[in-house]
Design a protein around this motif. Structure first.
Motif, mmCIF file in Angstrom:
data_model
loop_
_atom_site.group_PDB
_atom_site.id
_atom_site.type_symbol
_atom_site.label_atom_id
_atom_site.label_comp_id
_atom_site.label_asym_id
_atom_site.label_seq_id
_atom_site.Cartn_x
_atom_site.Cartn_y
_atom_site.Cartn_z
ATOM 1 N N ILE A 88 -2.282 34.408 124.003
ATOM 2 C CA ILE A 88 -2.063 34.086 125.407
ATOM 3 C C ILE A 88 -0.684 34.582 125.805
ATOM 4 N N LEU A 89 -0.626 35.349 126.889
ATOM 5 C CA LEU A 89 0.626 35.884 127.396
ATOM 6 C C LEU A 89 0.930 35.286 128.761
ATOM 7 N N ALA A 90 2.197 35.247 129.094
ATOM 8 C CA ALA A 90 2.641 34.822 130.422
ATOM 9 C C ALA A 90 3.408 35.997 131.019
ATOM 10 N N LEU A 91 2.707 36.825 131.786
ATOM 11 C CA LEU A 91 3.274 38.076 132.282
ATOM 12 C C LEU A 91 3.500 38.028 133.782
ATOM 13 N N ASP A 92 4.505 38.790 134.215
ATOM 14 C CA ASP A 92 4.647 39.060 135.639
ATOM 15 C C ASP A 92 4.656 40.566 135.839
ATOM 16 N N SER A 93 4.867 41.005 137.061
ATOM 17 C CA SER A 93 4.696 42.423 137.381
ATOM 18 C C SER A 93 5.781 43.307 136.783
ATOM 19 N N THR A 94 6.854 42.723 136.267
ATOM 20 C CA THR A 94 7.965 43.525 135.748
ATOM 21 C C THR A 94 7.887 43.746 134.244
ATOM 22 N N ASP A 95 6.997 43.059 133.545
ATOM 23 C CA ASP A 95 6.985 43.081 132.087
ATOM 24 C C ASP A 95 6.415 44.378 131.520
ATOM 25 N N GLU A 96 7.052 44.889 130.488
ATOM 26 C CA GLU A 96 6.551 45.991 129.662
ATOM 27 C C GLU A 96 6.520 45.430 128.243
ATOM 28 N N VAL A 97 5.378 44.949 127.804
ATOM 29 C CA VAL A 97 5.330 44.078 126.632
ATOM 30 C C VAL A 97 4.786 44.789 125.398
ATOM 31 N N PRO B 172 9.985 38.050 128.711
ATOM 32 C CA PRO B 172 10.724 36.809 128.445
ATOM 33 C C PRO B 172 9.880 35.548 128.600
ATOM 34 N N LYS B 173 8.989 35.520 129.590
ATOM 35 C CA LYS B 173 8.183 34.317 129.790
ATOM 36 C C LYS B 173 7.156 34.139 128.674
ATOM 37 N N ILE C 127 9.732 20.687 130.299
ATOM 38 C CA ILE C 127 9.354 20.695 131.713
ATOM 39 C C ILE C 127 10.590 20.776 132.592
ATOM 40 N N ALA C 128 11.603 19.978 132.268
ATOM 41 C CA ALA C 128 12.811 19.926 133.092
ATOM 42 C C ALA C 128 13.587 21.237 133.061
ATOM 43 N N GLU C 129 13.584 21.901 131.900
ATOM 44 C CA GLU C 129 14.387 23.115 131.750
ATOM 45 C C GLU C 129 13.649 24.384 132.170
ATOM 46 N N ASN C 130 12.343 24.281 132.463
ATOM 47 C CA ASN C 130 11.560 25.468 132.801
ATOM 48 C C ASN C 130 10.704 25.249 134.043
ATOM 49 N N PRO C 131 11.302 24.800 135.155
ATOM 50 C CA PRO C 131 10.486 24.524 136.351
ATOM 51 C C PRO C 131 9.820 25.779 136.891
ATOM 52 N N GLY C 132 8.565 25.631 137.319
ATOM 53 C CA GLY C 132 7.861 26.733 137.948
ATOM 54 C C GLY C 132 7.451 27.844 137.004
ATOM 55 N N THR C 133 7.384 27.550 135.702
ATOM 56 C CA THR C 133 7.051 28.579 134.720
ATOM 57 C C THR C 133 5.825 28.170 133.903
#
Length: 214
Positions: A88-97, A116-117, A170-176
């Motif tokens: 399972i990956l957590a990707l956004d449009s900028t990632d080159e993984v 990074p995510k 949860i507290a250190e990674n909001p919205g992720t």
């Protein structure tokens, strides 16, 4: 994989968010899966919470290959060989993984770079899994001594440490994706306010993703 599926209950809360935008220019996903030479690997996105193949490639004899996928918004995605062989990956449009893994333990890759995510998500799963195994092992070892005060105290300490770990994640990674994964491991009935906050934090970042749609 059970760890990942546990976030579905929270993802349903995000179903009212706006839809995913159109795909942009493609990018390469480089993989090296030890023990998977000659097998087909798929890159999946999630539509209404269900995986849909976007691209596939046959790995060479060393288990290496490259997939080409569009630049998609922040969401969960999946590399899959079979139901028991997936990452399972957590990707956004900028990632080159780039992903390196063993075929029999793809859920926890040996190395991820360029995302990074995804790196943060795998680190979370690795740490959470270690704490869960420690609790399970302790319970099995003390199954016949449940009335031992010292054993009960130790079990409470392990549970408290695990709960604190989830709340900190949860507290250190909001919205992720990490906050979504961590929230999927807490007791929703006892943490309704926390679930509501995590869902609100995720709407601007992951609310339009295909995984959260239902």
């Amino acid at each position: 994989m059970k760890q990942f599926l546990s976030v579905l209950s929270l993802a349903a809360i995000l179903a009212s968010c706006t839809g995913m935008g159109g795909a942009k220019s493609g990018r390469a996903i480089n993989v090296a899966i030890s023990g998977a030479g000659g097998k087909t690997i798929y890159f999946d996105k999630f539509v209404n919470g269900k995986p849909v193949h976007i691209d596939s490639t046959v790995l060479d004899g060393d288990g290496e290959g490259t997939l080409h996928v569009p630049r998609l918004p922040l969401d969960y995605y999946r590399l899959m060989i079979s139901e028991g062989e997936q990452t399972i990956l957590a990707l956004d449009s900028t990632d080159e993984v780039t992903v390196e893994a063993k075929a029999d333990s793809m859920f926890l890759p040996t190395r991820i770079s360029g995302s990074p995510k995804s790196e943060a998500l795998i680190s979370f799963y690795r740490a959470a899994g270690g704490m869960e195994r420690e609790m399970n092992d302790f319970m099995q070892q003390n199954a016949h001594g449940s009335d031992d005060p010292s054993a009960m105290m130790r079990m409470n300490q392990l549970r408290d440490a695990y709960t604190n770990f989830l709340h900190k994640a949860i507290a250190e990674n909001p919205g992720t994706p990490v906050s979504l994964a961590a929230c999927g491991k807490v007791n929703m009935e006892q943490e309704l306010d926390l679930f509501a906050k995590v869902a609100a934090d995720l709407k601007p970042t992951m609310g339009g993703g295909g995984f959260s749609k239902s």
